[in-house]
Write an enzyme that holds these catalytic residues in place. Structure first.
Site, PDB file in Angstrom:
ATOM      1  N   GLU A  39       0.870  -1.167   0.000  1.00  0.00           N
ATOM      2  CA  GLU A  39       0.000   0.000   0.000  1.00  0.00           C
ATOM      3  C   GLU A  39       0.914   1.225   0.000  1.00  0.00           C
ATOM      4  OE1 GLU A  39      -2.572   0.099   3.379  1.00  0.00           O
ATOM      5  OE2 GLU A  39      -3.456   2.014   2.783  1.00  0.00           O
ATOM      6  N   ARG A 276       4.754 -12.827   9.415  1.00  0.00           N
ATOM      7  CA  ARG A 276       5.403 -11.554   9.111  1.00  0.00           C
ATOM      8  C   ARG A 276       6.671 -11.427   9.945  1.00  0.00           C
ATOM      9  NH1 ARG A 276       1.839  -7.674   8.718  1.00  0.00           N
ATOM     10  NH2 ARG A 276       3.125  -5.888   9.190  1.00  0.00           N
ATOM     11  N   LYS A 286       4.481   0.755   8.742  1.00  0.00           N
ATOM     12  CA  LYS A 286       4.602   2.070   8.115  1.00  0.00           C
ATOM     13  C   LYS A 286       3.929   3.152   8.950  1.00  0.00           C
ATOM     14  CE  LYS A 286       3.160   0.162   4.374  1.00  0.00           C
ATOM     15  NZ  LYS A 286       2.424  -0.023   3.144  1.00  0.00           N
TER      16      LYS A 286
HETATM   17  P1  ATP Z   1       2.529  -1.828   7.470  1.00  0.00           P
HETATM   18  O1  ATP Z   1       1.913  -2.116   8.783  1.00  0.00           O
HETATM   19  O2  ATP Z   1       3.991  -1.587   7.556  1.00  0.00           O
HETATM   20  O3  ATP Z   1       1.803  -0.772   6.687  1.00  0.00           O
HETATM   21  P2  ATP Z   1       1.230  -3.607   5.756  1.00  0.00           P
HETATM   22  O4  ATP Z   1       1.090  -5.081   5.813  1.00  0.00           O
HETATM   23  O5  ATP Z   1       0.034  -2.787   5.965  1.00  0.00           O
HETATM   24  O6  ATP Z   1       2.397  -3.208   6.704  1.00  0.00           O
HETATM   25  P3  ATP Z   1       1.525  -3.362   2.963  1.00  0.00           P
HETATM   26  O7  ATP Z   1       2.089  -2.234   2.199  1.00  0.00           O
HETATM   27  O8  ATP Z   1       0.078  -3.631   2.843  1.00  0.00           O
HETATM   28  O9  ATP Z   1       1.920  -3.124   4.446  1.00  0.00           O
HETATM   29  O10 ATP Z   1       2.361  -4.680   2.689  1.00  0.00           O
HETATM   30  C1  ATP Z   1       2.767  -5.119   1.420  1.00  0.00           C
HETATM   31  C2  ATP Z   1       3.131  -6.547   1.516  1.00  0.00           C
HETATM   32  O11 ATP Z   1       4.225  -6.702   2.399  1.00  0.00           O
HETATM   33  C3  ATP Z   1       1.991  -7.359   2.045  1.00  0.00           C
HETATM   34  O12 ATP Z   1       1.892  -8.556   1.325  1.00  0.00           O
HETATM   35  C4  ATP Z   1       2.382  -7.601   3.468  1.00  0.00           C
HETATM   36  O13 ATP Z   1       1.849  -8.804   3.919  1.00  0.00           O
HETATM   37  C5  ATP Z   1       3.896  -7.611   3.395  1.00  0.00           C
HETATM   38  N1  ATP Z   1       4.459  -7.209   4.662  1.00  0.00           N
HETATM   39  C6  ATP Z   1       4.255  -6.067   5.326  1.00  0.00           C
HETATM   40  N2  ATP Z   1       4.902  -6.052   6.499  1.00  0.00           N
HETATM   41  C7  ATP Z   1       5.558  -7.230   6.577  1.00  0.00           C
HETATM   42  C8  ATP Z   1       6.400  -7.838   7.546  1.00  0.00           C
HETATM   43  N3  ATP Z   1       6.698  -7.223   8.687  1.00  0.00           N
HETATM   44  N4  ATP Z   1       6.896  -9.059   7.280  1.00  0.00           N
HETATM   45  C9  ATP Z   1       6.601  -9.678   6.141  1.00  0.00           C
HETATM   46  N5  ATP Z   1       5.812  -9.176   5.192  1.00  0.00           N
HETATM   47  C10 ATP Z   1       5.290  -7.962   5.399  1.00  0.00           C
HETATM   48 MG    MG Z   2      -1.258  -1.548   5.387  1.00  0.00          MG
END
Ligand code: ATP
Ligand code: MG
Length: 789
Positions: A39, A276, A286
């Site tokens: 995202e 994760r 993020k």
């Molecule tokens: P954040 O909380 O940092 O915004 P998110 O999961 O909302 O994390 P996204 O941008 O939606 O962030 O994530 C993109 C991809 O990266 C998704 O497939 C997510 O599952 C993966 N991802 C995000 N954070 C992690 C993590 N800590 N470990 C492994 N994969 C991750």
């Molecule tokens: Mg997110």
């Protein structure tokens, strides 16, 4: 509860890799298409790296493709800056999406089309309850949900309302579109999930074309299916969303637009979940990283303390290290917190092989070598790489010169006027070796009016030049080797030392705000003095500053007056170093033609990266007591094979330290490729080798050259005799070499004879070189002195 992975036994299994291999082998899948779907609401971080390496890696290994897709379904938090950062950092990590760069917003029209279809088929309805009413009517884990008053609207009414929602007739929150799924489902997520909501918001790509936006749970499976994704890999918290995912695929039956030649026009993507990444002493979200930025705790998303890829890059970490880390931590379905030391270890492992050595002094203390002639300079040759790397890689045999002179700077903390117990470095009346140079002795201190020490008065031992080797000179035992820079010709640089951003191992685990755990001392800026060779450095270069760590000449900060060197990481974990600071140091004494030359970074004792068992601890203590370097001792004590080999060899030759150096480095390296049983060298054989070196019959250099054959079981004695490898101890032959060197350097010889005694080292070095390293160093020293007269 999550547990902590110390990395001592790195789990590098990857269940998805195994699964895909099986699917391809059985024909259940004909090809692999994955996607990385961030995202764009922030910069990617180390957690994303795990997902990037996984998605791109799985596709690569299966000969498939991986798409980069911006999951831009939430217009209020997203921006082009983040889109650009995500794309740049994926590419920096080393992955290529080819032509497959997409956005969830590319499918907004598809999503809407399928929504109308769902409504017409009676599978979705427009709900006009408030958010609270919807939540209240959803029930609890023990109670099923209750149908709200709008659930039985007719398809015609729903279609009319949906079209008017889309046309902008209603304010935000007035209606939502919901799947007519199962209000009694045990999985709460399936109790009529939301598919669309009204948001009168400008979207960074689609502009004002839409005022209704699909929910992630609805748009994601449609994007996947339209793009022809086979494996939709996400993190574990989406496990319960998988039922919605399947519901959307089954009920919308989206038509794939891509990879249709491979999937025959039909694609049924499946969701797989993995754990994760959580990392100790940091946050990987993020949203939380944005708070650090907005709160001014860091200078921006790319602050070198941030766990973002931009921050790690600016700090100096290479993508190779991050890929190594992602491979090493593996992929599983069990959530755990990885110790940040595992990441630091990978960074060191990577840099060790690509960062040439340099010296700099962070907190300078002047040293005046009073016995050194005024104006005299000895250009010391300092190898850029440790000998084991130079031995393996001809590209790593280079060296730079470091001028040794009367005035120098050493690290303030390498001197103690009243040395504490265990302090082995410089103190009044004590000697240390200055790296690559001479042994100096502190004779006294010079103070300013306030009584503060401003300089040390020292004398040097002219026979102790590194690389030369008279038994009473270079081979003398000193308790420490310290780094230094010359007082003239050095280069001031701005050094930035980073500590962990948080003081708490799990900053966001408690109820308190995670910002309360920010480490206020995570950045220290110093003006340091670097050796002259650092003048050649350019932004983007990396070095190991001896005993200080790995550094990166950064390019981003254009406001700094001096070149900026970021400390990427210390040579050892700094937290441990603090814990060990009170313990005595173990420092390798130097030996002529030492098998393992001085290595200042091992000067501090190393606590094992994991807790040692009582047996291992006893071994470690014994090895350290035998004078073995901390690093070698740690390796041997924790590896039963090495331990037994060392003990057996010791029965043949009592040089514990010399044996350990071969076992903990060269033998260990060989054992990475083969079993001990496949190695022809016996403990007695190794003892024999060290005996020959210690007696001066062969040089360490020759021993290194013979090593591969020795491993293969060759007979040492036979090789020495058949190839004439005995160190040249023939006075006539050595004299001839010396005379040639003197003739080629007549000016220096004249200077020596005119009183520049320090030039002796130069001649000894040159003669050793001319002999191909085979001359007996002690003899060379003695004869050179005599020939120069
Ligand atoms: P954040 O909380 O940092 O915004 P998110 O999961 O909302 O994390 P996204 O941008 O939606 O962030 O994530 C993109 C991809 O990266 C998704 O497939 C997510 O599952 C993966 N991802 C995000 N954070 C992690 C993590 N800590 N470990 C492994 N994969 C991750
Ligand atoms: Mg997110």
């Amino acid at each position: 509860m999550s547990d902590t992975n110390t990395g001592a036994t790195p789990e590098s299994s990857n269940f998805l890799r195994t699964l895909i291999a099986a699917q391809l082998a059985s024909g259940q899948q004909s090809h692999v298409v994955t996607r990385f779907p961030p995202e764009p609401n922030g910069y990617p971080h180390i957690g994303h790296a795990k997902s990037i390496c996984l998605n791109f890696g799985l596709a690569q290994e299966a000969g498939g493709v991986c798409h980069l897709r911006m999951d831009d379904t939430n217009p209020t938090k997203e921006s082009q800056e983040y889109v650009d950062a995500l794309a740049r950092d994926v590419r920096w990590l080393g992955f290529d999406w080819g032509p497959h760069f997409y956005h969830a917003s590319d499918c907004f029209a598809d999503c809407y089309r399928y929504a109308e279809q769902l409504v017409v088929e009676g599978r979705a309805y427009v709900d006009s309850q408030s958010e609270e009413e919807i939540r209240a009517n959803r029930g609890t884990i023990s109670e099923p949900g209750r149908p709200g008053p709008y659930r039985d609207r007719s398809p015609a009414e729903n279609l009319d309302l949906l079209r008017r929602m889309r046309a902008g007739e209603f304010p935000d929150g007035a209606h939502v579109l919901r799947a007519k799924a199962d209000l009694g489902a045990a999985n709460m997520k399936m109790r009529d999930p939301l598919l669309y909501r009204i948001r009168h918001a400008h979207h960074h790509r689609s502009g004002d074309a839409w005022c209704i936006y699909p929910m992630y749970d609805y748009a994601h499976p449609i994007s996947d299916a339209v793009e022809g994704i086979t494996h939709s890999i996400c993190t574990l918290e989406f496990e319960n969303n998988r039922d919605i995912y399947d519901w959307v695929i089954d009920n919308c039956r989206p038509t794939p637009r891509l990879h249709t030649e491979k999937n025959g026009g039909a694609c049924r993507p499946r969701q797989y979940e993995f754990a994760r990444l959580a990392l100790s002493y940091t946050v990987v979200s993020k949203r939380k990283l944005l708070r650090l930025v907005q709160d001014g705790q860091v200078s921006g998303w790319d602050d070198p303390r941030m766990p973002t890829l931009a921050g790690l890059r600016r700090r100096g970490v290479r993508p190779e290290a991050i890929r190594l880390f992602c491979e090493r931590i593996g992929v599983s379905k069990a959530n755990s917190t990885v110790d940040i030391e595992v990441l630091e270890g990978c960074i060191r492992e990577d840099l060790n092989l690509c960062a040439p050595r340099r010296m700099a002094v962070l907190r300078p203390l002047k040293v005046i070598v009073e016995s050194w002639p005024e104006g005299a300079v000895d250009l010391l040759e300092a190898p850029e790489w440790p000998p084991e790397q130079a031995a393996e890689d001809p590209g790593k045999r280079g060296s730079r010169t470091v001028p040794f002179m009367r005035e120098l700077y050493i690290e303030r903390e390498d001197f103690m006027e009243e040395p504490s117990k265990g302090f082995r470095r410089l103190a009044p009346g004590r000697e240390v070796r200055l790296r690559y140079g001479y042994i100096v002795r502190c004779e006294g201190v010079i103070r300013d009016e306030d009584g503060q020490i401003t300089a040390l008065r020292c004398t040097h031992d002219p026979d102790s030049r590194s690389g030369s080797a008279s038994p009473e000179g270079a081979g003398r035992k000193v308790s420490a080797v310290i780094h230094w820079v010359p007082a003239t010709g050095n280069m001031p640089v701005e050094v930035r030392l980073y500590d962990r951003l948080f003081r708490h191992p799990a900053p966001d685990a408690g109820d308190e705000d995670f910002l309360t755990h920010v480490n206020p001392d995570s950045l220290e800026r110093l003006t340091a003095l670097a050796e002259p060779a650092l003048r050649e450095s350019r932004p983007g270069d990396r070095f190991q500053l001896e005993r200080l760590g790995y550094f990166f000449h950064e390019a981003e900060d254009s406001t700094a007056a001096l070149p900026v060197l970021n400390r990427i990481t210390g040579l050892r974990d700094t937290m441990k170093r603090e814990a060990d600071a009170a313990k005595p140091e173990t420092v390798k004494p130097e030996k002529p033609e030492a098998v393992k030359p001085e290595k200042p970074e091992t000067a501090k004792p190393v606590k094992a990266a994991r807790t040692l068992g009582p047996e291992e601890q006893a071994r470690l203590d014994g090895l350290l007591a035998a004078g073995i370097s901390a690093e070698d001792a740690e390796r041997i004590s924790t590896d039963g094979r090495l331990w037994a080999f060392h003990a057996a060899a010791l029965a043949h030759h009592p040089n514990a330290r010399g044996l350990a150096a071969w076992i903990a480095n060269d033998l260990l390296r060989a054992l990475k490729e083969r079993e001990l049983s496949a190695i022809g060298l016996t403990p007695a054989g190794l003892a024999g080798l060290v005996v020959q070196i210690d007696s001066g019959r062969i040089t360490g250099r020759t021993a290194k050259d013979l090593w591969p054959e020795l491993l293969a079981g060759a007979d040492l004695e036979e090789m020495i005799r058949a190839r004439g490898l005995e160190a040249v101890a023939d006075t006539g032959a050595i004299d001839a070499l010396i005379d040639a060197v003197i003739a080629a350097n007549a000016d220096k010889a004249a200077a020596y004879r005119g009183g520049r005694a320090t030039l002796l080292g130069f001649f000894v070095g040159a003669v050793m070189k001319a002999s191909g390293g085979k001359a007996n160093p002690a003899l060379v020293q003695e004869r050179t002195k005599a020939r120069l007269g």
